[in-house]
Motif scaffolding. Sequence first.
Motif, PDB file in Angstrom:
ATOM      1  N   THR A  90      42.136  15.125 -63.207  1.00 44.31           N
ATOM      2  CA  THR A  90      41.758  14.844 -64.579  1.00 44.31           C
ATOM      3  C   THR A  90      40.736  15.888 -65.014  1.00 44.31           C
ATOM      4  OG1 THR A  90      41.161  13.098 -66.159  1.00 44.31           O
ATOM      5  CG2 THR A  90      39.896  13.168 -64.102  1.00 44.31           C
ATOM      6  N   TYR A  91      40.134  15.706 -66.153  1.00 42.71           N
ATOM      7  CA  TYR A  91      39.185  16.638 -66.743  1.00 42.71           C
ATOM      8  C   TYR A  91      37.868  15.924 -66.973  1.00 42.71           C
ATOM      9  CZ  TYR A  91      40.677  13.733 -70.532  1.00 42.71           C
ATOM     10  OH  TYR A  91      40.975  12.637 -71.277  1.00 42.71           O
ATOM     11  N   GLY A  92      36.830  16.704 -67.137  1.00 43.76           N
ATOM     12  CA  GLY A  92      35.542  16.132 -67.495  1.00 43.76           C
ATOM     13  C   GLY A  92      34.532  17.221 -67.749  1.00 43.76           C
ATOM     14  N   MET A 124      34.598  16.842 -74.362  1.00 41.09           N
ATOM     15  CA  MET A 124      35.666  15.858 -74.167  1.00 41.09           C
ATOM     16  C   MET A 124      36.634  15.966 -75.344  1.00 41.09           C
ATOM     17  SD  MET A 124      35.209  14.393 -71.290  1.00 41.09           S
ATOM     18  CE  MET A 124      36.126  12.856 -71.261  1.00 41.09           C
ATOM     19  N   PRO A 125      37.931  15.858 -75.059  1.00 42.15           N
ATOM     20  CA  PRO A 125      38.910  15.959 -76.144  1.00 42.15           C
ATOM     21  C   PRO A 125      38.769  14.793 -77.118  1.00 42.15           C
ATOM     22  CG  PRO A 125      39.959  15.284 -74.095  1.00 42.15           C
ATOM     23  CD  PRO A 125      38.543  15.599 -73.769  1.00 42.15           C
ATOM     24  N   SER A 130      47.597   8.926 -76.162  1.00 44.99           N
ATOM     25  CA  SER A 130      47.563   7.697 -75.379  1.00 44.99           C
ATOM     26  C   SER A 130      46.256   6.951 -75.653  1.00 44.99           C
ATOM     27  CB  SER A 130      47.713   8.002 -73.888  1.00 44.99           C
ATOM     28  OG  SER A 130      47.985   6.796 -73.186  1.00 44.99           O
ATOM     29  N   ASP A 131      46.119   5.796 -75.003  1.00 41.42           N
ATOM     30  CA  ASP A 131      45.042   4.867 -75.326  1.00 41.42           C
ATOM     31  C   ASP A 131      43.645   5.346 -74.968  1.00 41.42           C
ATOM     32  OD1 ASP A 131      46.522   2.687 -76.545  1.00 41.42           O
ATOM     33  OD2 ASP A 131      47.446   2.438 -74.578  1.00 41.42           O
ATOM     34  N   HIS A 132      43.498   6.481 -74.312  1.00 37.60           N
ATOM     35  CA  HIS A 132      42.177   7.042 -74.060  1.00 37.60           C
ATOM     36  C   HIS A 132      41.586   7.662 -75.333  1.00 37.60           C
ATOM     37  CE1 HIS A 132      44.734  10.529 -73.961  1.00 37.60           C
ATOM     38  NE2 HIS A 132      43.670  11.322 -73.943  1.00 37.60           N
ATOM     39  N   ALA A 133      42.455   8.155 -76.219  1.00 36.92           N
ATOM     40  CA  ALA A 133      42.011   8.935 -77.384  1.00 36.92           C
ATOM     41  C   ALA A 133      41.047   8.183 -78.309  1.00 36.92           C
ATOM     42  CB  ALA A 133      43.225   9.447 -78.159  1.00 36.92           C
ATOM     43  N   VAL A 140      33.064   7.565 -76.253  1.00 40.61           N
ATOM     44  CA  VAL A 140      33.103   6.940 -74.930  1.00 40.61           C
ATOM     45  C   VAL A 140      33.921   7.856 -74.021  1.00 40.61           C
ATOM     46  CG1 VAL A 140      33.862   4.932 -73.601  1.00 40.61           C
ATOM     47  CG2 VAL A 140      32.966   4.629 -75.922  1.00 40.61           C
ATOM     48  N   PRO A 141      33.383   8.265 -72.874  1.00 43.67           N
ATOM     49  CA  PRO A 141      34.157   9.123 -71.976  1.00 43.67           C
ATOM     50  C   PRO A 141      35.425   8.412 -71.498  1.00 43.67           C
ATOM     51  CG  PRO A 141      31.851   9.016 -71.290  1.00 43.67           C
ATOM     52  CD  PRO A 141      32.059   7.974 -72.356  1.00 43.67           C
ATOM     53  N   ALA A 142      36.551   8.967 -71.879  1.00 40.04           N
ATOM     54  CA  ALA A 142      37.841   8.359 -71.531  1.00 40.04           C
ATOM     55  C   ALA A 142      38.736   9.431 -70.929  1.00 40.04           C
ATOM     56  CB  ALA A 142      38.480   7.733 -72.762  1.00 40.04           C
ATOM     57  N   PHE A 143      39.461   9.037 -69.898  1.00 43.02           N
ATOM     58  CA  PHE A 143      40.211   9.995 -69.101  1.00 43.02           C
ATOM     59  C   PHE A 143      41.683   9.636 -69.031  1.00 43.02           C
ATOM     60  CE2 PHE A 143      35.871   9.652 -67.756  1.00 43.02           C
ATOM     61  CZ  PHE A 143      35.445  10.969 -67.749  1.00 43.02           C
ATOM     62  N   PHE A 144      42.483  10.664 -69.158  1.00 41.66           N
ATOM     63  CA  PHE A 144      43.933  10.569 -69.015  1.00 41.66           C
ATOM     64  C   PHE A 144      44.264  11.361 -67.757  1.00 41.66           C
ATOM     65  CE2 PHE A 144      48.268  12.009 -69.745  1.00 41.66           C
ATOM     66  CZ  PHE A 144      48.869  10.900 -70.313  1.00 41.66           C
ATOM     67  N   TRP A 145      44.973  10.761 -66.830  1.00 45.43           N
ATOM     68  CA  TRP A 145      45.277  11.414 -65.558  1.00 45.43           C
ATOM     69  C   TRP A 145      46.343  12.492 -65.716  1.00 45.43           C
ATOM     70  CZ3 TRP A 145      42.022  10.700 -61.788  1.00 45.43           C
ATOM     71  CH2 TRP A 145      41.258   9.524 -61.768  1.00 45.43           C
ATOM     72  N   ASP A 146      46.069  13.662 -65.136  1.00 46.04           N
ATOM     73  CA  ASP A 146      47.100  14.684 -65.007  1.00 46.04           C
ATOM     74  C   ASP A 146      48.097  14.185 -63.969  1.00 46.04           C
ATOM     75  OD1 ASP A 146      45.555  16.337 -66.644  1.00 46.04           O
ATOM     76  OD2 ASP A 146      44.611  17.353 -64.944  1.00 46.04           O
ATOM     77  N   GLU A 147      49.339  14.601 -64.105  1.00 44.88           N
ATOM     78  CA  GLU A 147      50.353  14.226 -63.123  1.00 44.88           C
ATOM     79  C   GLU A 147      51.239  15.417 -62.822  1.00 44.88           C
ATOM     80  OE1 GLU A 147      52.467  10.610 -63.768  1.00 44.88           O
ATOM     81  OE2 GLU A 147      50.640   9.478 -64.100  1.00 44.88           O
TER      82      GLU A 147
END
Length: 175
Positions: A90-92, A124-125, A130-133, A140-147
């Motif tokens: 993921t990113y941060g 942060m983007p 998806s629901d992180h946006a 709020v720091p929200a993360f979308f997993w890379d796959e």
Amino acid sequence: IVGGHLDSWDGPGSQGTADNGTGVTAALEAARILNKAGAKPARTIRFILFTGEEQGLFGSREYVKQHANELSKISCVFIEDGGANPESGTYGLASMAPFLQVIADISTAAFPELPMKIRTVDRMPRGGGSDHAPFNQAGVPAFFWDEEGTQSYTFVHHTQNDRIEHVPANYMIQS
């Protein structure tokens, strides 16, 4: 917050397994494991399965709106919505990298054939599909997993091929 979404946007004959049965399963399994282990976290962990993601992030947008007075208390949001491939990172922000690296290191040790990497970003983007946006948009720091893996997003997602036979079991175990 740990979450995924219940709705799917697929063709006839699909099951919504990859999008987003995989995310729902990962969130529920995380809750099950913590419960079975008798975990007593110092902070509340909310497991949320949103709906309306495919139609415009309706559930997560409304959650952010209805819980606006609680947003400052949310440490982070992890959303699993990438599909049938294993989590590859993921990113941060640089300040978040040590915390995120712990997660990556534990996962990579357990699944060395499926390594995870943390990418550092300058900010942060604020967008995303998806629901992180909505959480990131609210600060709020929200993360979308890379796959990364063998499953093709264009073959499975939003098609009639979104079926359980296209979700490798070893990928789900890692997720």
